[in-house]
Design a protein around this motif. Structure first.
Motif, PDB file in Angstrom:
ATOM      1  N   HIS A 116      21.499  -7.815  45.169  1.00 37.42           N
ATOM      2  CA  HIS A 116      20.377  -8.632  45.634  1.00 37.42           C
ATOM      3  C   HIS A 116      19.800  -8.093  46.943  1.00 37.42           C
ATOM      4  N   THR A 117      20.573  -7.264  47.652  1.00 41.49           N
ATOM      5  CA  THR A 117      20.069  -6.642  48.872  1.00 41.49           C
ATOM      6  C   THR A 117      19.357  -5.329  48.571  1.00 41.49           C
ATOM      7  N   THR A 118      19.920  -4.526  47.686  1.00 37.92           N
ATOM      8  CA  THR A 118      19.243  -3.272  47.311  1.00 37.92           C
ATOM      9  C   THR A 118      17.967  -3.545  46.543  1.00 37.92           C
ATOM     10  N   GLY A 119      17.895  -4.699  45.868  1.00 41.82           N
ATOM     11  CA  GLY A 119      16.751  -4.990  45.013  1.00 41.82           C
ATOM     12  C   GLY A 119      16.866  -4.374  43.644  1.00 41.82           C
ATOM     13  N   VAL A 120      17.989  -3.716  43.359  1.00 39.63           N
ATOM     14  CA  VAL A 120      18.219  -3.086  42.054  1.00 39.63           C
ATOM     15  C   VAL A 120      19.171  -3.993  41.282  1.00 39.63           C
ATOM     16  N   LEU A 121      18.636  -4.746  40.335  1.00 40.79           N
ATOM     17  CA  LEU A 121      19.384  -5.803  39.671  1.00 40.79           C
ATOM     18  C   LEU A 121      19.614  -5.542  38.194  1.00 40.79           C
ATOM     19  N   ALA A 122      18.989  -4.492  37.649  1.00 43.66           N
ATOM     20  CA  ALA A 122      19.120  -4.190  36.230  1.00 43.66           C
ATOM     21  C   ALA A 122      18.836  -2.713  36.010  1.00 43.66           C
ATOM     22  N   ASN A 123      19.179  -2.217  34.852  1.00 40.78           N
ATOM     23  CA  ASN A 123      18.891  -0.825  34.523  1.00 40.78           C
ATOM     24  C   ASN A 123      17.388  -0.575  34.526  1.00 40.78           C
ATOM     25  N   GLY A 124      17.026   0.651  34.916  1.00 39.99           N
ATOM     26  CA  GLY A 124      15.627   1.043  34.891  1.00 39.99           C
ATOM     27  C   GLY A 124      14.884   0.849  36.191  1.00 39.99           C
ATOM     28  N   GLN A 125      15.493   0.176  37.171  1.00 37.79           N
ATOM     29  CA  GLN A 125      14.806  -0.055  38.437  1.00 37.79           C
ATOM     30  C   GLN A 125      14.968   1.152  39.365  1.00 37.79           C
ATOM     31  N   PRO A 126      13.913   1.502  40.096  1.00 40.15           N
ATOM     32  CA  PRO A 126      13.968   2.717  40.922  1.00 40.15           C
ATOM     33  C   PRO A 126      14.862   2.577  42.143  1.00 40.15           C
ATOM     34  N   TRP A 127      15.564   3.658  42.467  1.00 42.50           N
ATOM     35  CA  TRP A 127      16.323   3.769  43.712  1.00 42.50           C
ATOM     36  C   TRP A 127      16.625   5.248  43.928  1.00 42.50           C
ATOM     37  N   GLN A 128      16.757   5.665  45.192  1.00 45.85           N
ATOM     38  CA  GLN A 128      17.070   7.066  45.443  1.00 45.85           C
ATOM     39  C   GLN A 128      17.716   7.339  46.794  1.00 45.85           C
ATOM     40  N   ARG A 129      17.560   6.447  47.777  1.00 39.67           N
ATOM     41  CA  ARG A 129      18.159   6.701  49.084  1.00 39.67           C
ATOM     42  C   ARG A 129      19.653   6.401  49.044  1.00 39.67           C
ATOM     43  N   THR A 130      20.483   7.231  49.686  1.00 40.76           N
ATOM     44  CA  THR A 130      21.935   7.080  49.642  1.00 40.76           C
ATOM     45  C   THR A 130      22.552   7.449  50.987  1.00 40.76           C
ATOM     46  N   TRP A 131      23.817   7.041  51.150  1.00 40.09           N
ATOM     47  CA  TRP A 131      24.566   7.454  52.341  1.00 40.09           C
ATOM     48  C   TRP A 131      24.989   8.914  52.290  1.00 40.09           C
ATOM     49  N   VAL A 132      24.743   9.594  51.187  1.00 40.24           N
ATOM     50  CA  VAL A 132      25.046  11.025  51.113  1.00 40.24           C
ATOM     51  C   VAL A 132      24.281  11.786  52.197  1.00 40.24           C
TER      52      VAL A 132
ATOM     53  N   THR B  69      20.058   7.921  39.414  1.00 40.61           N
ATOM     54  CA  THR B  69      18.947   7.648  40.316  1.00 40.61           C
ATOM     55  C   THR B  69      17.669   7.560  39.488  1.00 40.61           C
ATOM     56  N   ILE B  70      16.715   6.842  40.000  1.00 37.48           N
ATOM     57  CA  ILE B  70      15.401   6.760  39.351  1.00 37.48           C
ATOM     58  C   ILE B  70      14.361   6.915  40.454  1.00 37.48           C
ATOM     59  N   PRO B  71      13.631   8.017  40.536  1.00 33.10           N
ATOM     60  CA  PRO B  71      13.538   9.084  39.542  1.00 33.10           C
ATOM     61  C   PRO B  71      14.815   9.912  39.442  1.00 33.10           C
ATOM     62  N   TYR B  72      15.018  10.478  38.254  1.00 35.38           N
ATOM     63  CA  TYR B  72      16.236  11.225  37.985  1.00 35.38           C
ATOM     64  C   TYR B  72      16.414  12.414  38.921  1.00 35.38           C
ATOM     65  N   ASP B  73      15.301  13.064  39.301  1.00 32.62           N
ATOM     66  CA  ASP B  73      15.396  14.310  40.053  1.00 32.62           C
ATOM     67  C   ASP B  73      15.260  14.123  41.558  1.00 32.62           C
ATOM     68  N   SER B  74      15.421  12.898  42.042  1.00 32.30           N
ATOM     69  CA  SER B  74      15.454  12.684  43.487  1.00 32.30           C
ATOM     70  C   SER B  74      16.610  13.461  44.102  1.00 32.30           C
ATOM     71  N   ASP B  75      16.412  14.001  45.312  1.00 33.28           N
ATOM     72  CA  ASP B  75      17.533  14.739  45.922  1.00 33.28           C
ATOM     73  C   ASP B  75      18.630  13.790  46.402  1.00 33.28           C
ATOM     74  N   SER B  76      18.286  12.560  46.789  1.00 38.59           N
ATOM     75  CA  SER B  76      19.257  11.506  47.150  1.00 38.59           C
ATOM     76  C   SER B  76      20.296  11.968  48.167  1.00 38.59           C
TER      77      SER B  76
ATOM     78  N   TYR C 194      12.760  13.053  30.250  1.00 41.55           N
ATOM     79  CA  TYR C 194      13.180  13.923  31.342  1.00 41.55           C
ATOM     80  C   TYR C 194      14.126  14.947  30.739  1.00 41.55           C
ATOM     81  N   PHE C 195      13.802  16.232  30.880  1.00 38.16           N
ATOM     82  CA  PHE C 195      14.658  17.273  30.336  1.00 38.16           C
ATOM     83  C   PHE C 195      15.695  17.655  31.388  1.00 38.16           C
ATOM     84  N   ASP C 196      16.950  17.256  31.137  1.00 30.23           N
ATOM     85  CA  ASP C 196      18.005  17.520  32.103  1.00 30.23           C
ATOM     86  C   ASP C 196      18.708  18.843  31.777  1.00 30.23           C
TER      87      ASP C 196
END
Length: 489
Positions: A79-95, A113-120, A140-142
């Motif tokens: 509820h804090t990230t705002g990502v509550l279900a599959n398919g929702q975008p996210w990419q920023r990480t503690w990495v 991650t969504i987009p899949y190719d985010s460097d994150s 998306y061709f992986d």
């Protein structure tokens, strides 16, 4: 692999270890012999359990892939990230913190991650995603797509499986018939080995390997599933009619939805036969054995290159799988078979004593600040995740009194807008938004979560107390993370 050894006195433990984070997708806790499931063949993982630290009550913050992973890599509840279900975008990480501190950060395989190719936050990413995602409009061709195409092959996936006359009878269990090296888990582990063996040695290293299995379709090469097919003692699910009739309406709708709509090549049935269950479990466990074998090969390569001279290896999964328990397929519910995940931490250079189990409650996203502290970094003060490093090092550590889980309506969860779960050592409560129904289980008397006490007059006080805990948790979380939320708008 090098021996984990006993606690050291300074020296190697004072440096920054290489950190290897291996995440499978949809792997139940009860799939590893060393963790008490003797039916599985998992020698590599058994060794990590024997020489490392196993957190036996680690629970995810979301019972599906994307929100669970976003939570892990952000240190906050869904509820804090705002990502509550599959398919929702996210990419920023503690990495990013590891990268900025001098770690070489490499991801091979799934991160969702969504987009899949985010460097994150990674220097390099070699992305592998779900097998038949394009049927849901996710083109998306992986790296795996490219490898199959380079070999002139068509990926085994839902589009091809649907052509089989026995498609609906298989319940997602199929044999991998293409070259074994190109099975998704063999391919990802092989690519990670290739990177380790080819790239000029660089330390400290943060290597995140995302293995796609045992997420469905349950499709190992036949040699992995055949031993399980021959077993007559697998503890196959056999839910009673009384349990199925007592399921909340949202889970009843999920059962019917999964029988009508095939997700991930799984066309479910409301009344599977013992033979169907045997095949599904055999293929699922066969995939786990394949993963175990490939993990062993990757660890050998890491050892040969010297990366394990001082390293911490973490093996875990993003959530579990019902696999027929409670009459349900896959995830999206909040039974322990979904929320409780294997979490094994193994070290070299005497960083902490091995051969231990930590049985207190913790949350999966607690691995984030643990990794940062292992690297000598300070986790962000806003994190809702709590480091497990004190438990690893044998220092004072207080288990969580409660763990929480959240899930928004999703592709297979059409009967509920939002589900929230709270679990203590003894009790579990599941709240369905907008419904008078819910679930309440006494885990001491009913560890299989069969008898729902939600409407039992003798337990109304317990129900109210847990609802109060849930309310107070949400209020505290919103207050604690208000600055973070404001900063991300």
């Amino acid at each position: 692999m090098a021996d984990a050894g006993a606690p050291g006195e300074g020296g190697a433990a004072a440096g920054r270890p290489n950190i290897i984070l291996v995440i499978t997708d949809q792997q139940r806790f009860d799939t590893i012999a060393g963790l008490g499931f003797p039916y599985a063949t998992t020698p590599t993982l058994d060794r990590l359990v024997a020489e490392g630290v196993a957190f036996t009550e680690c629970h995810v913050t979301a019972p599906s892939c994307v929100p669970s992973r976003a939570s892990l890599f952000n240190g906050h509840y869904p509820h804090t990230t705002g990502v509550l279900a599959n398919g929702q975008p996210w990419q920023r990480t503690w990495v990013e913190q590891l990268r900025d501190a001098g770690y070489r950060c490499v991801n091979v395989g799934k991160m969702h991650t969504i987009p899949y190719d985010s460097d994150s936050g990674f220097h390099e990413r070699y992305v592998v995603e779900n097998k038949d995602r394009y049927l849901e409009g996710r083109w998306y061709f992986d790296e795996w797509d490219k490898a199959l195409a380079a070999n002139g092959l068509v990926k085994q996936q839902r589009e091809q499986y649907r052509l089989r006359e026995d498609y609906r009878d298989r319940l997602g269990a199929f044999d991998w018939e293409l070259p074994e090296r190109l099975h998704s888990d063999a391919f990802v582990a092989g690519m990670a080995k290739w990177w380790v063996e080819t790239y000029p040695k660089t330390e400290p290293l943060f290597l995140q390997v995302g293995l796609p299995g045992p997420h469905p379709p349950y499709d190992p090469p036949a040699r992995y599933s055949e031993p399980y097919l021959a077993r007559q003692d697998l503890p196959l699910p056999n839910p009673s009619r009384a349990e199925l009739d007592a399921l909340p309406a949202a889970l009843k709708e999920k059962r019917h939805h999964d029988a009508a709509v095939d997700h991930d090549s799984v066309a479910w049935t409301l009344d599977p036969t013992p033979e169907q269950m045997q095949r599904v479990w055999a293929h699922y466990l066969g995939n786990v054995t394949l993963i175990d074998e490939k993990l062993g090969e990757l660890l050998s390569s890491l050892e040969d290159r010297g990366y394990l001279d001082d390293a911490v290896v973490i093996f875990t999964s993003d959530h579990g799988e019902c696999l027929g328990d409670h009459g349900l397929s896959q995830k999206w519910s909040m039974y322990d078979v979904v929320t409780r995940v294997p979490t094994i931490v193994w070290s070299t250079a005497g960083r902490f004593a091995g051969g231990r189990r930590v049985d207190g409650l913790c949350q999966w996203f607690d691995l984030g600040p643990t990794i940062l502290e292992l690297a000598g970094l300070v986790p962000p003060a806003t994190f809702e995740a709590r480091s497990l490093l004190p438990a690893l090092e044998g220092r004072d550590w207080t288990p969580r009194p409660y763990v929480f889980c959240e899930q928004g309506g999703d592709v297979s969860l059409t009967g509920a807008d939002f589900i929230t779960g709270v679990r203590s050592e003894r009790w579990k409560l599941v709240h369905f938004k907008g419904s008078e129904e819910g679930q309440l289980f006494d885990l001491a008397a009913d560890p299989g979560e069969v008898r729902n006490l939600w409407n039992d007059p003798a337990h109304l006080d317990t129900r109210r107390a847990l609802l109060d805990v849930m309310r107070d948790w949400l209020i505290d979380s919103n207050v604690r993370t208000r600055d973070r939320q404001a900063a991300t708008r």
